[in-house]
Design an enzyme around this catalytic site. Structure first.
Site, PDB file in Angstrom:
ATOM      1  N   CYS B  30      51.750  41.969  33.057  1.00 47.20           N
ATOM      2  CA  CYS B  30      51.654  41.323  34.368  1.00 47.20           C
ATOM      3  C   CYS B  30      50.420  40.428  34.435  1.00 47.20           C
ATOM      4  O   CYS B  30      49.297  40.897  34.245  1.00 47.20           O
ATOM      5  CB  CYS B  30      51.588  42.371  35.465  1.00 47.20           C
ATOM      6  SG  CYS B  30      51.304  41.646  37.087  1.00 47.20           S
ATOM      7  N   LYS B  57      60.446  50.977  39.485  1.00 47.56           N
ATOM      8  CA  LYS B  57      59.147  51.526  39.876  1.00 47.56           C
ATOM      9  C   LYS B  57      59.219  53.030  40.100  1.00 47.56           C
ATOM     10  O   LYS B  57      60.194  53.526  40.680  1.00 47.56           O
ATOM     11  CB  LYS B  57      58.667  50.847  41.167  1.00 47.56           C
ATOM     12  CG  LYS B  57      58.500  49.353  41.001  1.00 47.56           C
ATOM     13  CD  LYS B  57      58.071  48.656  42.284  1.00 47.56           C
ATOM     14  CE  LYS B  57      58.045  47.154  42.039  1.00 47.56           C
ATOM     15  NZ  LYS B  57      57.345  46.416  43.087  1.00 47.56           N
ATOM     16  N   VAL B  70      51.299  45.958  40.981  1.00 45.74           N
ATOM     17  CA  VAL B  70      50.093  46.011  40.176  1.00 45.74           C
ATOM     18  C   VAL B  70      49.369  44.679  40.326  1.00 45.74           C
ATOM     19  O   VAL B  70      50.015  43.662  40.578  1.00 45.74           O
ATOM     20  CB  VAL B  70      50.421  46.294  38.685  1.00 45.74           C
ATOM     21  CG1 VAL B  70      51.084  47.662  38.554  1.00 45.74           C
ATOM     22  CG2 VAL B  70      51.316  45.218  38.087  1.00 45.74           C
ATOM     23  N   GLU B  82      46.365  44.224  45.514  1.00 42.02           N
ATOM     24  CA  GLU B  82      46.306  42.757  45.547  1.00 42.02           C
ATOM     25  C   GLU B  82      45.214  42.311  44.572  1.00 42.02           C
ATOM     26  O   GLU B  82      44.029  42.587  44.772  1.00 42.02           O
ATOM     27  CB  GLU B  82      46.007  42.201  46.947  1.00 42.02           C
ATOM     28  CG  GLU B  82      47.122  42.458  47.964  1.00 42.02           C
ATOM     29  CD  GLU B  82      48.432  41.801  47.568  1.00 42.02           C
ATOM     30  OE1 GLU B  82      48.487  40.564  47.519  1.00 42.02           O
ATOM     31  OE2 GLU B  82      49.391  42.551  47.303  1.00 42.02           O
ATOM     32  N   SER B  83      45.609  41.555  43.537  1.00 45.17           N
ATOM     33  CA  SER B  83      44.702  41.254  42.424  1.00 45.17           C
ATOM     34  C   SER B  83      43.375  40.653  42.889  1.00 45.17           C
ATOM     35  O   SER B  83      42.304  41.076  42.438  1.00 45.17           O
ATOM     36  CB  SER B  83      45.362  40.305  41.419  1.00 45.17           C
ATOM     37  OG  SER B  83      45.743  39.082  42.037  1.00 45.17           O
TER      38      SER B  83
END
Lengths: 239, 241
Positions: B30, B57, B70, B82-83
């Site tokens: 990802c 998932k 992720v 949330e990255s």
């Protein structure tokens, strides 16, 4: 201060604001621009507003921001766009009455609630507004399920705690427009959403919310012009 | 040694991490999780990884993060997802090199360039890989428009973050690492003559230890992309059995 008519394609680029003066490029009905107007009102920041026609965008607007959306802030030759970026920027250059949370975990929590809002609610909000009769039940269920996440995130009088804060102002504009969903059968029910309903009442008492507020009739009226394909951004302005 | 294999639907939740231990819930391919792994490496933060299958998932994941996406961080009962929210949180809470400026306009510039990326580049990335994508030429035009903003920004500095990579560098890098896949899949590539600064930046990034630590080569990225296209993404591609 009277709002100005929305400037459109073919209009001359307005001269930059005077030294030290803050200008907001906005659109009277845009919920994202309202987030920044709420911050400006809550912080008591003097500013001038130029409204922009977002359907027939003035060419000069693309020079200010390649994304060509509102809100945009301009001050002393500096430009900032994106509602959340504008709001944090305002706290940075006017540090009195700081609204953005200073605690990193609280700031992260507020961002995550907005992410939940974006993922679970906003999409269905817009779809519901334009939904055909047979599409409404499924969309309404998705909207209501999504709104439950937001209800669950409200554990204190305001999203930000005892007082309204960033997350409250960043969410409020959409709640002010819930009236627009009445025609498709959605109303914020105090039984289903007791905490959100109470929060709405509290927010409506705040001077900064009142300062930026449009009544339901005006939002509905504007919404109709949007749906017709000819948004009237100047609705409600005196001649 | 805990497994790198991805937890899927029906799996039992892993044991919680020990007190004080930071856990990253991730997926090896990802690009969003990749952003956070880069920041963890750049700041020298210790952590353990639990990989999940992002298509099928595990049910337990929804209890931790209602979006079940992720990257997700768990740290002594705290959850952050949330990255970019994860990255900002890590930068502020953990010691080590600061990846974001304090000055308000500099901070705003990061948000604005990120908005351009989000509007013009990332939504179009995988569409370009599809040769049969409708309106592909217009999509490529918008993609390159976005890249030209990046090209302008990285002008006078080595990195978007200045002398060393910062928030934006780690935010953008995962897609640049995957760009050779676009070329293999559809013949598309950016031209160095058109984007000289971006090419120099890519070379500088590839040399960074934190980038190398998490780098995957084009064949394995391609293997994952192919598995995704076939409707059965394989998060464990390349792992020994």
């Amino acid at each position: 201060m009277p709002y100005e008519r929305a400037m459109k394609t073919g209009s001359a680029c307005p001269p930059p604001p005077g030294p030290g003066k803050l200008r907001l490029y906005s659109q009277r009905f845009c919920p994202y621009a309202q987030r920044t107007r709420l911050f400006l009102a809550a912080k008591g920041i003097e500013h001038e507003t130029i409204n922009v026609n977002l359907k027939e965008k003035p060419e000069w607007f693309f020079e200010k921001t390649p994304i060509a959306k509102v809100p945009v802030l301009e001050k002393d030759g500096k430009i900032v766009y994106e509602s959340l970026v504008c709001n944090e920027y305002l706290d940075g250059i006017y540090p009195d009455k700081c609204i953005t949370p200073s605690d990193p975990l609280e700031k992260a929590r507020q961002s995550m609630v907005l992410a939940l809002w974006d993922a679970k609610v906003v999409e269905f909000y817009y779809k519901l507004v334009t939904a055909k009769e047979d599409e409404r039940p499924a969309l309404t269920k998705q909207f209501v399920d999504g709104l439950q996440f937001i209800e669950n995130a409200l554990t204190q009088p305001f999203f930000s705690g005892d007082k309204a804060g960033a997350l409250d102002y960043n969410l409020w504009p959409f709640f002010e427009r819930l009236c627009v969903l009445k025609h498709v059968g959605f109303e914020l029910s105090v039984d289903q959403f007791p905490k959100l309903s109470a929060w709405v009442e509290r927010m409506m008492q705040l001077p900064e919310v009142k300062a930026c507020y449009f009544p339901p009739e005006l939002h509905v009226q504007f919404g109709k012009t949007m749906m017709s394909g000819s948004p009237d951004y100047d609705i409600g302005l005196k001649e | 040694m805990p497994t790198q294999k991805a937890y899927k639907t029906g799996s039992t939740a892993p044991e919680p991490s020990a007190p004080g231990v930071l856990r990253l819930i991730s997926m090896r391919f990802c690009p969003f999780a990749h952003r956070t792994r880069l920041v963890l490496a750049a700041k020298g933060i210790d952590y353990e990884t639990v990989n999940v299958c992002t298509k099928n998932k595990p049910e337990w994941f929804f209890a931790i993060n209602p979006l079940a996406k992720v990257p997700t961080l768990q740290h002594d009962g705290k959850v952050v997802y949330e990255s970019l929210v994860c990255n900002e949180y890590l930068d502020r809470v953990f010691p080590g090199r600061k990846l974001s400026p304090e000055e308000p306009l500099e901070k705003a510039r990061i948000g604005m360039l990120q908005a351009i990326w989000d509007a013009k580049i990332s939504p179009n990335f995988y569409k370009i890989a599809n040769k049969d994508q409708e309106g592909r030429e217009d999509i490529i035009k918008v993609f390159k428009e976005g890249m030209s903003f990046l090209e302008k920004e990285v002008t006078s500095k080595s990195f978007f973050g200045g002398d060393e990579p910062g928030f934006l560098d780690y935010s953008f890098w995962p897609w640049f690492e995957r760009m050779p896949v676009l070329e293999v899949a559809s013949g598309f590539k950016l031209e160095e003559a058109e984007f000289p600064k971006l090419f120099a930046w890519q070379a500088a990034m590839r040399d960074r230890p934190e980038v190398k630590e998490h780098a995957k080569d084009t064949p394995i990225h391609l293997q994952y992309l192919m598995s995704r296209k076939q409707g059965n993404p394989d998060p464990d591609a390349g792992l020994q059995a």
